[in-house]
Design a protein around this motif. Sequence first.
Motif, mmCIF file in Angstrom:
data_model
loop_
_atom_site.group_PDB
_atom_site.id
_atom_site.type_symbol
_atom_site.label_atom_id
_atom_site.label_comp_id
_atom_site.label_asym_id
_atom_site.label_seq_id
_atom_site.Cartn_x
_atom_site.Cartn_y
_atom_site.Cartn_z
ATOM 1 N N SER A 293 -59.404 -5.539 -32.954
ATOM 2 C CA SER A 293 -60.598 -6.398 -32.922
ATOM 3 C C SER A 293 -60.790 -7.148 -34.245
ATOM 4 C CB SER A 293 -61.850 -5.610 -32.530
ATOM 5 O OG SER A 293 -61.997 -4.479 -33.321
ATOM 6 N N ALA A 294 -60.306 -6.583 -35.340
ATOM 7 C CA ALA A 294 -60.366 -7.307 -36.614
ATOM 8 C C ALA A 294 -59.455 -8.538 -36.539
ATOM 9 C CB ALA A 294 -59.941 -6.399 -37.754
ATOM 10 N N HIS A 295 -58.277 -8.365 -35.940
ATOM 11 C CA HIS A 295 -57.376 -9.519 -35.769
ATOM 12 C C HIS A 295 -57.986 -10.558 -34.836
ATOM 13 C CE1 HIS A 295 -54.481 -7.047 -37.839
ATOM 14 N NE2 HIS A 295 -53.643 -8.054 -37.853
ATOM 15 N N VAL A 296 -58.588 -10.077 -33.764
ATOM 16 C CA VAL A 296 -59.239 -10.986 -32.814
ATOM 17 C C VAL A 296 -60.312 -11.803 -33.547
ATOM 18 C CG1 VAL A 296 -60.842 -11.004 -30.840
ATOM 19 C CG2 VAL A 296 -58.746 -9.641 -30.733
ATOM 20 N N THR A 297 -61.091 -11.140 -34.377
ATOM 21 C CA THR A 297 -62.163 -11.816 -35.122
ATOM 22 C C THR A 297 -61.588 -12.913 -36.018
ATOM 23 O OG1 THR A 297 -63.407 -9.756 -35.132
ATOM 24 C CG2 THR A 297 -64.096 -11.437 -36.730
ATOM 25 N N HIS A 298 -60.558 -12.557 -36.742
ATOM 26 C CA HIS A 298 -59.970 -13.529 -37.666
ATOM 27 C C HIS A 298 -59.253 -14.665 -36.929
ATOM 28 C CE1 HIS A 298 -57.891 -15.352 -40.931
ATOM 29 N NE2 HIS A 298 -56.713 -14.897 -40.558
ATOM 30 N N PHE A 299 -58.354 -14.309 -36.036
ATOM 31 C CA PHE A 299 -57.510 -15.342 -35.414
ATOM 32 C C PHE A 299 -58.240 -16.174 -34.360
ATOM 33 C CE2 PHE A 299 -54.157 -12.546 -37.131
ATOM 34 C CZ PHE A 299 -53.510 -13.499 -37.902
ATOM 35 N N PHE A 300 -59.320 -15.629 -33.804
ATOM 36 C CA PHE A 300 -60.069 -16.417 -32.826
ATOM 37 C C PHE A 300 -61.347 -16.988 -33.448
ATOM 38 C CE2 PHE A 300 -58.095 -13.694 -29.177
ATOM 39 C CZ PHE A 300 -56.896 -14.350 -29.342
ATOM 40 N N ASP A 301 -61.330 -17.072 -34.774
ATOM 41 C CA ASP A 301 -62.363 -17.809 -35.523
ATOM 42 C C ASP A 301 -63.790 -17.321 -35.324
ATOM 43 O OD1 ASP A 301 -60.396 -19.532 -36.526
ATOM 44 O OD2 ASP A 301 -60.461 -20.723 -34.683
ATOM 45 N N ALA A 302 -63.956 -16.028 -35.171
ATOM 46 C CA ALA A 302 -65.319 -15.490 -35.169
ATOM 47 C C ALA A 302 -65.699 -15.224 -36.625
ATOM 48 C CB ALA A 302 -65.373 -14.206 -34.351
ATOM 49 N N TYR A 303 -66.997 -15.065 -36.889
ATOM 50 C CA TYR A 303 -67.355 -14.793 -38.285
ATOM 51 C C TYR A 303 -67.717 -13.335 -38.518
ATOM 52 C CZ TYR A 303 -72.413 -14.237 -37.819
ATOM 53 O OH TYR A 303 -73.650 -13.746 -37.514
ATOM 54 N N LEU A 304 -67.976 -12.616 -37.403
ATOM 55 C CA LEU A 304 -68.398 -11.227 -37.566
ATOM 56 C C LEU A 304 -67.859 -10.352 -36.443
ATOM 57 C CD1 LEU A 304 -71.589 -9.632 -38.689
ATOM 58 C CD2 LEU A 304 -71.204 -9.410 -36.256
ATOM 59 N N ALA B 120 -49.702 -6.704 -30.455
ATOM 60 C CA ALA B 120 -49.534 -7.200 -31.832
ATOM 61 C C ALA B 120 -48.660 -8.459 -31.842
ATOM 62 C CB ALA B 120 -48.931 -6.116 -32.704
ATOM 63 N N TYR B 121 -47.757 -8.577 -30.873
ATOM 64 C CA TYR B 121 -46.891 -9.770 -30.802
ATOM 65 C C TYR B 121 -47.700 -11.060 -30.687
ATOM 66 C CZ TYR B 121 -42.666 -6.993 -29.948
ATOM 67 O OH TYR B 121 -41.627 -6.135 -30.064
ATOM 68 N N ASP B 122 -48.870 -10.946 -30.063
ATOM 69 C CA ASP B 122 -49.662 -12.160 -29.856
ATOM 70 C C ASP B 122 -50.206 -12.731 -31.157
ATOM 71 O OD1 ASP B 122 -49.417 -12.228 -26.983
ATOM 72 O OD2 ASP B 122 -50.617 -10.405 -26.999
ATOM 73 N N PHE B 123 -50.110 -11.967 -32.221
ATOM 74 C CA PHE B 123 -50.580 -12.464 -33.520
ATOM 75 C C PHE B 123 -49.454 -12.526 -34.543
ATOM 76 C CE2 PHE B 123 -54.367 -10.249 -31.705
ATOM 77 C CZ PHE B 123 -55.140 -11.386 -31.509
ATOM 78 N N ASP B 124 -48.189 -12.386 -34.083
ATOM 79 C CA ASP B 124 -47.106 -12.274 -35.070
ATOM 80 C C ASP B 124 -46.500 -13.613 -35.484
ATOM 81 O OD1 ASP B 124 -45.473 -12.950 -32.969
ATOM 82 O OD2 ASP B 124 -44.123 -11.246 -33.168
ATOM 83 N N SER B 125 -46.933 -14.685 -34.855
ATOM 84 C CA SER B 125 -46.474 -16.003 -35.303
ATOM 85 C C SER B 125 -47.559 -17.009 -34.961
ATOM 86 C CB SER B 125 -45.185 -16.399 -34.592
ATOM 87 O OG SER B 125 -45.455 -16.685 -33.224
ATOM 88 N N ARG B 126 -47.493 -18.135 -35.645
ATOM 89 C CA ARG B 126 -48.501 -19.169 -35.386
ATOM 90 C C ARG B 126 -48.485 -19.605 -33.934
ATOM 91 N NH1 ARG B 126 -48.945 -23.602 -40.122
ATOM 92 N NH2 ARG B 126 -49.340 -22.057 -41.716
ATOM 93 N N LYS B 127 -47.244 -19.686 -33.396
ATOM 94 C CA LYS B 127 -47.101 -20.168 -32.023
ATOM 95 C C LYS B 127 -47.753 -19.194 -31.035
ATOM 96 C CE LYS B 127 -43.557 -21.741 -28.933
ATOM 97 N NZ LYS B 127 -42.191 -21.389 -28.577
ATOM 98 N N HIS B 128 -47.451 -17.909 -31.230
ATOM 99 C CA HIS B 128 -48.032 -16.911 -30.331
ATOM 100 C C HIS B 128 -49.554 -16.886 -30.450
ATOM 101 C CE1 HIS B 128 -44.064 -14.433 -30.127
ATOM 102 N NE2 HIS B 128 -44.025 -15.543 -29.421
ATOM 103 N N THR B 129 -50.028 -16.947 -31.698
ATOM 104 C CA THR B 129 -51.477 -16.892 -31.915
ATOM 105 C C THR B 129 -52.147 -18.092 -31.261
ATOM 106 O OG1 THR B 129 -51.069 -15.803 -34.006
ATOM 107 C CG2 THR B 129 -53.270 -16.673 -33.694
#
Length: 266
Positions: free
Chosen positions: A155-166, A104-113
């Motif tokens: 996987s929902a976070h992965v979809t959103h933060f890695f710019d997938a659409y589905l 979860a840390y990998d998505f907790d800040s813009r820098k990490h993401t």
Amino acid sequence: MNTKDKNKRIVIKVGSAILVENQRINLARIEALAQLIAKLRSAYEVILVSSGAVAAGYTELKLDKTNLSNKQALAAIGQPLLMQIYANVFEKHKITTAQVLLTAYDFDSRKHTQNARNAMEVLLENKVLPIINENDVIATGELKYLGFGDNDQLSAHVTHFFDAYLLAILSDIDAYFDANPKENPNAKMRKVVTQIFEEELHAEATPNNAFATGGIVTKLKAAKFLLEHQKEMFLSNGKDLEVLHDFLMCNIHEKGTLFTTYSYNS
Ligand code: GLU
């Protein structure tokens, strides 16, 4: 956005119950999944999120999996086993795989993401298939503050933060029903869901499989997160890959549930 244009990025999440059955890694099913992904890659950029580390570990060492440290140890044993199988199976399709373990840390800040996204972009640009799991050995989801705890939400976070659409979730259920199909023979499959109500998230989480973390509630939470971010989610059975194939490659939607903010007449 339901146009199946070329080079659309999608995330496929496969659950433990699909990958490991009767305490054995189900190689035939992984081969079928690889075949599907190889095909989908002609039209989509694919990121795979794979569960199954703990279940795969248990095929090697029978530790009591109700104990958290044991579960972490099982994940440490199982993750490389799964990756080895994925590497071999995808090699037959000339696809290089990469292991990406996230917390979860990998998505907790813009820098990490951004950091995680940079690596992801290099992999995808080079046609490598990223295979993501939560870093279960250290990110013990049960200690809520540290991890996602389940790969549906990861996987929902992965979809959103890695710019997938589905996000396509391959589970051991056919779809989202209007009642529990195990208890109610009249339960109807919901084909398109545009909104998730709070009370739906409070149903009892009852995964069908001893190694599955999710159950329907974590899938609905994932769907809610995605709907809030104008993304789509398709839920279908990982034992019947035709359903996802037909939906993504032929625009045929007969089974499975599509969560979307767009309205369709399907
Ligand atoms: N990350 C866990 C594993 O690979 C599974 C979590 C989940 O199924 O949601 O064993």
